[in-house]
Design a protein around this motif. Structure first.
Motif: not given
Length: 115
Positions: A36, A42, A46, A98, A102, A106
């Motif tokens: 995060s 990101l 998050a 979470t 993420l 990504e």
């Protein structure tokens, strides 16, 4: 009682996440993991995603905690163990969901950069 108290704590934690989202990457408060904190996108994802999950878990815990307080009695020590598990398992789920979100974001960012 523990479920109810932790539900209130989850709601307070979601407020902290929402306020930490706006100020950029924060090394003191917020959803801080290696993934995060890689970049601003990101980080904001998050904070907002984990905050939404915490609100859901907090409301769920408050409702269930209220029902438990109304209809059940603290008769034995096993009850506290069940309450503790009931509070801890959703936190692991929030972390896992979470991080999964993420990771997907990504990968999307990497694929978009490669095009």
């Amino acid at each position: 009682m523990l479920i109810l108290i932790c539900g209130i704590g989850h709601l307070m934690a979601s407020l902290i996440l929402l306020t930490s989202e706006s100020g950029g990457i924060n090394r003191i408060a917020g959803y801080r993991t290696k993934r995060s904190m890689k970049n601003e996108t990101l980080w904001k994802l998050a904070q907002s995603y984990a905050a939404k999950l915490l609100v859901f878990a907090g409301v769920m815990h408050i409702v269930i905690g209220g029902i438990v307080l109304l209809f059940f009695r603290y008769d034995n020590e096993f009850y506290l163990f069940v309450e503790l598990l009931w509070v801890i398992i959703p936190l692991f789920m929030i972390y896992g969901l979470t991080e999964w979100r993420l990771k997907r974001k990504e990968e999307e960012m990497i694929n978009a950069k490669d095009r």
